[in-house]
Design a protein around this motif. Structure first.
Motif, mmCIF file in Angstrom:
data_model
loop_
_atom_site.group_PDB
_atom_site.id
_atom_site.type_symbol
_atom_site.label_atom_id
_atom_site.label_comp_id
_atom_site.label_asym_id
_atom_site.label_seq_id
_atom_site.Cartn_x
_atom_site.Cartn_y
_atom_site.Cartn_z
ATOM 1 N N ASN A 5 -3.459 7.454 -7.852
ATOM 2 C CA ASN A 5 -3.919 7.492 -6.474
ATOM 3 C C ASN A 5 -2.928 6.825 -5.514
ATOM 4 O O ASN A 5 -3.283 5.965 -4.705
ATOM 5 C CB ASN A 5 -5.290 6.812 -6.357
ATOM 6 N N VAL A 6 -1.684 7.262 -5.600
ATOM 7 C CA VAL A 6 -0.635 6.702 -4.727
ATOM 8 C C VAL A 6 -0.712 7.401 -3.368
ATOM 9 O O VAL A 6 -0.551 8.617 -3.278
ATOM 10 C CB VAL A 6 0.755 6.911 -5.346
ATOM 11 N N PRO A 7 -0.961 6.666 -2.272
ATOM 12 C CA PRO A 7 -1.111 7.318 -0.971
ATOM 13 C C PRO A 7 0.228 7.635 -0.320
ATOM 14 O O PRO A 7 1.255 7.035 -0.655
ATOM 15 C CB PRO A 7 -1.876 6.273 -0.153
ATOM 16 N N TYR A 8 0.181 8.592 0.606
ATOM 17 C CA TYR A 8 1.341 8.848 1.468
ATOM 18 C C TYR A 8 1.603 7.588 2.278
ATOM 19 O O TYR A 8 0.689 7.013 2.882
ATOM 20 C CB TYR A 8 1.039 10.046 2.371
ATOM 21 N N ILE A 9 2.834 7.114 2.294
ATOM 22 C CA ILE A 9 3.152 5.857 2.959
ATOM 23 C C ILE A 9 2.794 5.907 4.443
ATOM 24 O O ILE A 9 2.327 4.920 5.017
ATOM 25 C CB ILE A 9 4.639 5.510 2.739
ATOM 26 N N GLY A 10 2.958 7.078 5.058
ATOM 27 C CA GLY A 10 2.667 7.202 6.483
ATOM 28 C C GLY A 10 1.190 7.226 6.821
ATOM 29 O O GLY A 10 0.821 7.235 8.003
ATOM 30 N N SER A 11 0.313 7.222 5.812
ATOM 31 C CA SER A 11 -1.126 7.222 6.101
ATOM 32 C C SER A 11 -1.587 5.870 6.624
ATOM 33 O O SER A 11 -2.675 5.737 7.176
ATOM 34 C CB SER A 11 -1.925 7.594 4.843
ATOM 35 N N SER A 12 -0.783 4.844 6.468
ATOM 36 C CA SER A 12 -1.073 3.524 7.019
ATOM 37 C C SER A 12 -0.210 3.285 8.245
ATOM 38 O O SER A 12 0.995 3.558 8.233
ATOM 39 C CB SER A 12 -0.797 2.439 5.975
ATOM 40 N N ALA A 13 -0.832 2.776 9.307
ATOM 41 C CA ALA A 13 -0.077 2.493 10.531
ATOM 42 C C ALA A 13 0.956 1.397 10.297
ATOM 43 O O ALA A 13 2.020 1.392 10.924
ATOM 44 C CB ALA A 13 -1.033 2.099 11.653
ATOM 45 N N THR A 14 0.648 0.475 9.398
ATOM 46 C CA THR A 14 1.573 -0.618 9.081
ATOM 47 C C THR A 14 1.686 -0.761 7.563
ATOM 48 O O THR A 14 0.966 -1.549 6.947
ATOM 49 C CB THR A 14 1.096 -1.954 9.694
#
Length: 265
Positions: free
Chosen positions: A185-194
């Motif tokens: 479940n590795v998220p897209y890095i850009g899904s977090s604002a920071t």
């Protein structure tokens, strides 16, 4: 008496000559110099999408040139030679499109002497002409014997969270080996604002060798790598970049793929 006077004169003359020689030698010796201030080192990687075929690199607002030619980073491209030296302290790195006159991504960070820092341009260029820039610290200490250090960076903006399965097929000597490592479940890095850059900078130790790699959206494979060789004592980033096939129109060269970045040559 004359003989004694003559000897005294000779001894005095020898003393003067020796003193002159000593003074001359002292003058000729170079004074010790203070060691130059150690440099910091930065690397630049271009995973920004829809930014054109190449990007210009600016360091401290000056266009970077190597070997007499301006640097042009293709999508998925990195600086040849990995790192460039900069003065410690605050450093600003920016990227521009091939014809751009302003940065589409830029960061100013503080870098310490002898540190190694990677700047990753990523995400889809917005209608306002901007993208994002991730800054990670690179641990240059070699991995333990028989191991490699890895981190997985998910830069594909439309792939969603992924599971990454690394299956070992050969050891560091090229002999048959086994073992599986799963990153869930590795998220897209850009899904977090920071994004948590300290956490993303960390490496995970795994056995060195050759792996097949499967990247899955839930249980559906979206990217496969038949053979990825991770050398003993080396530190790597495995990067997923580009658009997954669910995007209606994908520019040439920007389909989902993978890059392997070596941080401690």
């Amino acid at each position: 008496m004359k003989k004694n006077i003559f000897k005294s004169v000779r001894l005095y003359s020898l003393f003067i000559a020796a003193s002159a020689l000593s003074t001359s030698c002292e003058k000729e010796l170079a004074k010790p110099t203070i060691d130059p201030k150690p440099l910091a080192y930065v690397a630049v990687h271009n995973f920004a999408l829809l930014a054109g075929t190449t990007s210009q690199v600016f360091v401290e607002n000056s266009q970077l040139a190597l070997g007499g030619s301006n640097v042009a980073l293709a999508v998925g491209g990195s600086l040849l030679g990995n790192y460039i030296g900069v003065n410690p302290g605050q450093v600003t790195v920016g990227l521009r499109t091939a014809t751009g006159t302003s940065n589409y991504a830029s960061r100013t960070v503080t870098v310490a002497p002898t540190s190694n820092t990677s700047f990753f341009a990523y995400d889809t260029l917005t209608t306002g002409g901007t993208a994002k820039l991730l800054v990670l610290s690179n641990d240059m200490r070699p991995a333990d014997t028989a191991t490699s250090n890895i981190r997985f960076l998910h830069f594909s903006p439309n792939a969603g969270p992924v599971n990454v399965v690394l299956t070992r097929t050969l050891n560091q000597f090229g002999l048959a080996a086994s073992g599986t490592i799963t990153l869930s479940n590795v998220p897209y890095i850009g899904s977090s604002a920071t994004p948590n850059e300290a956490a993303l900078s960390a490496f995970t130790k795994i056995p060195a060798g050759t792996y097949s790699v499967s990247v899955l959206s839930s249980t559906t494979p979206v990217l496969s790598i038949a053979a990825l060789t991770l050398r003993e004592t080396k530190n790597y980033s495995i990067v997923a970049r580009g658009f997954a096939s669910s995007r209606p129109s994908i520019p040439a060269g920007q389909t989902l793929g993978a890059s392997l970045l070596l941080h401690n040559p």
